[in-house]
Design a protein around this motif. Sequence first.
Motif, PDB file in Angstrom:
ATOM      1  N   UNK A  49       0.844  -1.189   0.000  1.00 46.89           N
ATOM      2  CA  UNK A  49       0.000   0.000   0.000  1.00 46.89           C
ATOM      3  C   UNK A  49       0.882   1.243   0.000  1.00 46.89           C
ATOM      4  N   UNK A  50       0.276   2.395   0.225  1.00 49.63           N
ATOM      5  CA  UNK A  50       1.042   3.645   0.183  1.00 49.63           C
ATOM      6  C   UNK A  50       1.836   3.891   1.458  1.00 49.63           C
ATOM      7  N   UNK A 165      -0.952  -1.500 -11.057  1.00 50.45           N
ATOM      8  CA  UNK A 165      -0.902  -0.210 -11.756  1.00 50.45           C
ATOM      9  C   UNK A 165      -2.235   0.523 -11.631  1.00 50.45           C
ATOM     10  N   UNK A 166      -3.325  -0.209 -11.833  1.00 48.37           N
ATOM     11  CA  UNK A 166      -4.652   0.415 -11.728  1.00 48.37           C
ATOM     12  C   UNK A 166      -4.914   0.930 -10.322  1.00 48.37           C
ATOM     13  N   UNK A 167      -4.470   0.184  -9.312  1.00 47.89           N
ATOM     14  CA  UNK A 167      -4.640   0.621  -7.922  1.00 47.89           C
ATOM     15  C   UNK A 167      -3.831   1.880  -7.640  1.00 47.89           C
ATOM     16  N   UNK A 168      -2.599   1.905  -8.152  1.00 40.39           N
ATOM     17  CA  UNK A 168      -1.761   3.090  -7.953  1.00 40.39           C
ATOM     18  C   UNK A 168      -2.361   4.291  -8.671  1.00 40.39           C
ATOM     19  N   UNK A 169      -2.874   4.026  -9.884  1.00 38.74           N
ATOM     20  CA  UNK A 169      -3.501   5.108 -10.644  1.00 38.74           C
ATOM     21  C   UNK A 169      -4.738   5.617  -9.916  1.00 38.74           C
ATOM     22  N   UNK A 170      -5.528   4.679  -9.375  1.00 40.69           N
ATOM     23  CA  UNK A 170      -6.728   5.063  -8.640  1.00 40.69           C
ATOM     24  C   UNK A 170      -6.363   5.846  -7.384  1.00 40.69           C
ATOM     25  N   UNK A 171      -5.314   5.389  -6.703  1.00 47.08           N
ATOM     26  CA  UNK A 171      -4.884   6.093  -5.488  1.00 47.08           C
ATOM     27  C   UNK A 171      -4.392   7.496  -5.832  1.00 47.08           C
ATOM     28  N   UNK A 174      -7.405   9.591  -6.623  1.00 42.79           N
ATOM     29  CA  UNK A 174      -8.133   9.910  -5.393  1.00 42.79           C
ATOM     30  C   UNK A 174      -7.383  10.942  -4.561  1.00 42.79           C
ATOM     31  N   UNK A 175      -6.062  10.773  -4.481  1.00 39.02           N
ATOM     32  CA  UNK A 175      -5.237  11.721  -3.727  1.00 39.02           C
ATOM     33  C   UNK A 175      -5.314  13.108  -4.339  1.00 39.02           C
ATOM     34  N   UNK A 176      -5.182  13.162  -5.672  1.00 44.15           N
ATOM     35  CA  UNK A 176      -5.245  14.450  -6.354  1.00 44.15           C
ATOM     36  C   UNK A 176      -6.604  15.102  -6.154  1.00 44.15           C
ATOM     37  N   UNK A 177      -7.662  14.311  -6.288  1.00 45.82           N
ATOM     38  CA  UNK A 177      -9.004  14.864  -6.089  1.00 45.82           C
ATOM     39  C   UNK A 177      -9.185  15.349  -4.652  1.00 45.82           C
ATOM     40  N   UNK A 178      -8.629  14.598  -3.704  1.00 47.04           N
ATOM     41  CA  UNK A 178      -8.728  15.009  -2.303  1.00 47.04           C
ATOM     42  C   UNK A 178      -7.995  16.323  -2.070  1.00 47.04           C
ATOM     43  N   UNK A 179      -6.827  16.452  -2.695  1.00 50.24           N
ATOM     44  CA  UNK A 179      -6.067  17.702  -2.582  1.00 50.24           C
ATOM     45  C   UNK A 179      -6.869  18.850  -3.180  1.00 50.24           C
TER      46      UNK A 179
END
Length: 475
Positions: A49-50, A165-171, A174-179
């Motif tokens: 995970x991250x 890759x898809x999970x990292x892209x999704x994360x 999501x992170x960018x949208x949260x920011x």
Amino acid sequence: MSTESAAAFVLKLSEMLVGKQVDTCIVRDALTRICKFYSFDSGLIYESDQDNCFHLKECCVSQDTNIRESFRTEEINPQYREHLAKETLSHMAKSPHASSNELKFLELFFATSLLAVSMVDANYRICGFIVLLNTQRKEKIPDAEMKTASALLHLLGKYIGIRIYQNKLSFARTTLESILDNMGIDIYVNDFFNHDILYANKSMTAPYGGISRFLGHKCWEVLFPGQCGPCEFCPQKKLIDEHGNPTKVYSWDYQRPFDGAWFRVFSAAFRWVDGRLAHVVSSADITENKRNEELIHYMANYDALTKLPNRRMLISECERRITRAKGAGKGYLLFFDIDGFKAINDSFGHDAGDEFLVRLGEFFSGIPMLAGSSYRNGGDEFVALLDGDVTEANIRNLAHFIHERFKKPWVLKKGDVFCNASIGVACYPEDGSTAEELLNKADQAMYQIKKSGGSGICFGHELLPAGSARGADQD
């Protein structure tokens, strides 16, 4: 090892592990087949995970087998992590010849022997493991079969890599949208030419009813309901050069009509993900800043006691009127000084003096001819600016009205007071071409009245040489 031929097994597994979407059932089935083919007790797949923690995603295990559900990256020696990241395949078993790092890695999975492949990203950081293990037996796979095992595990790793890759892209998304949703700035993006909204963050959409009100609509349809086309104030033409290429960011202030909130808006042109030219608009709520600016402006330009514009505003407005009137206009500056104001302070105290100044400011502002044109110059001095069709006769009539009022008492909380006013008048352009020149001339005219006993009016052209008898009007 299974009696099935290696070639047939590789072909069957290759047929399973195709497609752009990862099927968990297929992953688990492939892992089970590989474990059975090479006679391993268990198969485990971990993904990171991250927070640098590996979590078990799929497994096939025999009964009574301990399973490590998760472990942290730091549990593997840093140097050995680098080794595992670069190794094509790691095959190890507990033995006197095993290194300390291998023994610790075996203990991590409660294994006596194992076969492991690390999945890495573009920077050779480990993002997952495929581990086949035995908890009792220690036998190793013959070297002749290692190439096939390596190929199979890497084939499975490539398939799982799509999910990673898809999970990292999704994360990342999501992170960018949260920011973007929590940075205190409203953002939306629309097509540069047809104005269709392509993106908007939550803080932008919330006051308008959510994201569904934005996507697929023209920007003006959402922001200005009832409008039939692009906004006249839209700065798009300032965002591209003559060749249609994006230039610099353009900023401007905007007040939202339905709640009066103020925003500092930033507009820029850029290429959207599909290559089309887009317009990004971001805005920060500066309502509080505007209020503070207005307060600072008010404090700098208005008298705290009488609420009238102060000398600073007087000079600025006078210069503005002079500029407007140059070459074809005429104007007057009236200077009022109160005769007997000191006696009010001496007899009733400074609170009474302040009360009188407030009443006086209200009196001047309430005269239609002076409404919006009265200023407190300081102390007991007031100034008025008049222009347009005003004549000298109009001003003399105004002075008479003011002096008539001063013949009556001013009723204050501590008692009635009597006083009067000396009025000096300067005319533009005869008496000066700047605010300071006009103020100086009006002050001289006022002082001439004051020396003669007060309660009168004197124009600049009536000023007498020093030592001469006064010739201005007194009421």
